[in-house]
Write an enzyme that holds these catalytic residues in place. Structure first.
Site, PDB file in Angstrom:
ATOM      1  N   THR A 167       0.846  -1.199   0.000  1.00  0.00           N
ATOM      2  CA  THR A 167       0.000   0.000   0.000  1.00  0.00           C
ATOM      3  C   THR A 167       0.876   1.241   0.000  1.00  0.00           C
ATOM      4  OG1 THR A 167      -1.796   1.178   1.109  1.00  0.00           O
ATOM      5  CG2 THR A 167      -0.191   0.135   2.539  1.00  0.00           C
TER       6      THR A 167
ATOM      7  N   GLY B  17      -1.751   6.055   6.281  1.00  0.00           N
ATOM      8  CA  GLY B  17      -2.619   5.714   7.419  1.00  0.00           C
ATOM      9  C   GLY B  17      -2.689   4.208   7.607  1.00  0.00           C
ATOM     10  N   LYS B  18      -2.877   3.491   6.493  1.00  0.00           N
ATOM     11  CA  LYS B  18      -2.922   2.026   6.574  1.00  0.00           C
ATOM     12  C   LYS B  18      -1.574   1.468   7.031  1.00  0.00           C
ATOM     13  CE  LYS B  18      -6.196   0.916   2.819  1.00  0.00           C
ATOM     14  NZ  LYS B  18      -6.283   0.139   1.582  1.00  0.00           N
TER      15      LYS B  18
ATOM     16  N   ASP C 162      -7.736  -4.657   0.794  1.00  0.00           N
ATOM     17  CA  ASP C 162      -8.667  -3.783   0.113  1.00  0.00           C
ATOM     18  C   ASP C 162      -9.798  -3.575   1.103  1.00  0.00           C
ATOM     19  OD1 ASP C 162      -9.012  -2.289  -2.346  1.00  0.00           O
ATOM     20  OD2 ASP C 162     -10.897  -3.364  -2.495  1.00  0.00           O
ATOM     21  N   SER C 163     -10.212  -2.344   1.256  1.00  0.00           N
ATOM     22  CA  SER C 163     -11.170  -2.060   2.309  1.00  0.00           C
ATOM     23  C   SER C 163     -12.131  -0.986   1.865  1.00  0.00           C
ATOM     24  CB  SER C 163     -10.410  -1.626   3.563  1.00  0.00           C
ATOM     25  OG  SER C 163      -9.439  -0.659   3.236  1.00  0.00           O
TER      26      SER C 163
ATOM     27  N   GLY D 258      -9.323   8.930   5.877  1.00  0.00           N
ATOM     28  CA  GLY D 258     -10.521   8.544   5.117  1.00  0.00           C
ATOM     29  C   GLY D 258     -11.826   8.894   5.822  1.00  0.00           C
TER      30      GLY D 258
ATOM     31  N   LYS E 229      -8.202   2.462  18.189  1.00  0.00           N
ATOM     32  CA  LYS E 229      -8.662   2.076  16.840  1.00  0.00           C
ATOM     33  C   LYS E 229      -8.173   0.662  16.529  1.00  0.00           C
ATOM     34  CE  LYS E 229      -8.926   3.030  11.919  1.00  0.00           C
ATOM     35  NZ  LYS E 229      -8.628   3.813  10.738  1.00  0.00           N
TER      36      LYS E 229
ATOM     37  N   HIS F  51     -11.638  -2.955  11.653  1.00  0.00           N
ATOM     38  CA  HIS F  51     -11.749  -4.010  10.649  1.00  0.00           C
ATOM     39  C   HIS F  51     -10.366  -4.507  10.217  1.00  0.00           C
ATOM     40  CE1 HIS F  51     -11.388  -0.013   9.149  1.00  0.00           C
ATOM     41  NE2 HIS F  51     -11.254  -0.364   7.883  1.00  0.00           N
TER      42      HIS F  51
HETATM   43  P1  IMP Z   1      -8.409   0.906  -0.845  1.00  0.00           P
HETATM   44  O1  IMP Z   1      -8.463  -0.255   0.109  1.00  0.00           O
HETATM   45  O2  IMP Z   1      -7.013   1.389  -1.067  1.00  0.00           O
HETATM   46  O3  IMP Z   1      -9.211   0.696  -2.076  1.00  0.00           O
HETATM   47  O4  IMP Z   1      -9.075   2.156  -0.123  1.00  0.00           O
HETATM   48  C1  IMP Z   1     -10.189   1.989   0.644  1.00  0.00           C
HETATM   49  C2  IMP Z   1     -10.758   3.323   1.046  1.00  0.00           C
HETATM   50  O5  IMP Z   1     -11.729   3.032   2.047  1.00  0.00           O
HETATM   51  C3  IMP Z   1      -9.765   4.269   1.685  1.00  0.00           C
HETATM   52  O6  IMP Z   1      -9.203   5.166   0.779  1.00  0.00           O
HETATM   53  C4  IMP Z   1     -10.640   4.998   2.686  1.00  0.00           C
HETATM   54  O7  IMP Z   1     -11.324   6.025   2.042  1.00  0.00           O
HETATM   55  C5  IMP Z   1     -11.642   3.929   3.089  1.00  0.00           C
HETATM   56  N1  IMP Z   1     -11.162   3.233   4.295  1.00  0.00           N
HETATM   57  C6  IMP Z   1     -10.683   1.982   4.400  1.00  0.00           C
HETATM   58  N2  IMP Z   1     -10.304   1.707   5.658  1.00  0.00           N
HETATM   59  C7  IMP Z   1     -10.536   2.840   6.356  1.00  0.00           C
HETATM   60  C8  IMP Z   1     -10.320   3.183   7.716  1.00  0.00           C
HETATM   61  O8  IMP Z   1      -9.813   2.437   8.556  1.00  0.00           O
HETATM   62  N3  IMP Z   1     -10.694   4.432   8.035  1.00  0.00           N
HETATM   63  C9  IMP Z   1     -11.266   5.311   7.166  1.00  0.00           C
HETATM   64  N4  IMP Z   1     -11.451   5.050   5.893  1.00  0.00           N
HETATM   65  C10 IMP Z   1     -11.098   3.806   5.482  1.00  0.00           C
END
Ligand code: IMP
Length: 197
Positions: A8, A12-13, A70-71, A154, A176, A181
């Site tokens: 990634t 933040g992640k 992916d989230s 996010g 957190k 999740h």
């Molecule tokens: P991806 O997994 O990179 O496609 O991004 C998933 C998107 O979901 C992120 O850019 C955030 O906008 C949102 N998201 C996923 N996890 C979180 C979290 O823990 N907090 C807030 N937003 C999240």
């Protein structure tokens, strides 16, 4: 110490992956640490397809164990949207503040018990020899009336986590990581897979 590449560029992640996996004795490498400059399109039909695509491409390129997630956030009053499209909801060039404003506007006429939502995280682990593993974590809650808190990233400022009564952005990183999740999926991944490498 087992090295794991986290596929990634979301800082933040990355912080959350390091906070949960560091104490379990894993060394976390980022895409920058392995000088991976490729872009991987997140055009899959679901979270697993996207996560698997990311972990597989990076594992092939670097020959290490690779973890990708992916989230997204699923809002019941919006029929589960934005879901897999959470990162780009409302337009790819928006920042998180603008994206959260759009969600709050869409939910203007939806009252409290109906503002249910959840964060979902699907993890995919790929090994260079082609073995793969996946798991999922979910955090239930509600969409707040207005954004609150400065932590996280996010949708955190508008997501009220069920057990806390606070938005995710009002929680400290430890809190957190107790309920999120991503942390749940990561703890499953450690117990069911990563501890055996
Ligand atoms: P991806 O997994 O990179 O496609 O991004 C998933 C998107 O979901 C992120 O850019 C955030 O906008 C949102 N998201 C996923 N996890 C979180 C979290 O823990 N907090 C807030 N937003 C999240």
């Amino acid at each position: 110490m087992t090295e794991i590449v986290v596929a990634t560029r979301n800082q933040g992640k990355l912080r959350e992956f390091r906070a949960v996996l560091g104490p379990e004795n894993f060394k976390i490498l980022s895409l920058d640490d392995i000088a991976f400059s490729g872009e991987i399109a997140e055009d899959g039909a679901d979270y697993l397809e996207n996560a698997r695509k990311k972990s597989r491409s990076v594992a092939k390129a670097c020959g290490k164990i690779v973890l990708a997630d992916d989230s997204g956030i699923e809002i019941d009053a919006l029929d589960g949207k934005p879901g897999v499209h959470s990162a780009r909801f409302g337009g790819a060039d928006l920042d998180s503040t603008a994206r959260n404003e759009i969600v709050l506007k869409l939910l203007q006429s939806v009252q409290h018990p109906k503002r249910t939502a959840r964060f979902r995280c699907v993890l995919s682990i790929s090994l260079p020899d082609g073995r793969k593993y996946n798991c999922e974590g979910i955090c239930e809650g509600h969409i707040a009336i207005r954004p609150k808190g400065k932590n996280g990233f996010g949708y955190d400022p508008i997501f009220l986590a069920a057990e806390t009564g606070k938005t995710m952005a009002e929680l400290g990183p430890e809190e957190k990581n107790r309920i999120s999740h991503r942390a749940m999926a990561l703890r499953k991944a450690v117990q069911e897979c990563l501890m055996f490498f």
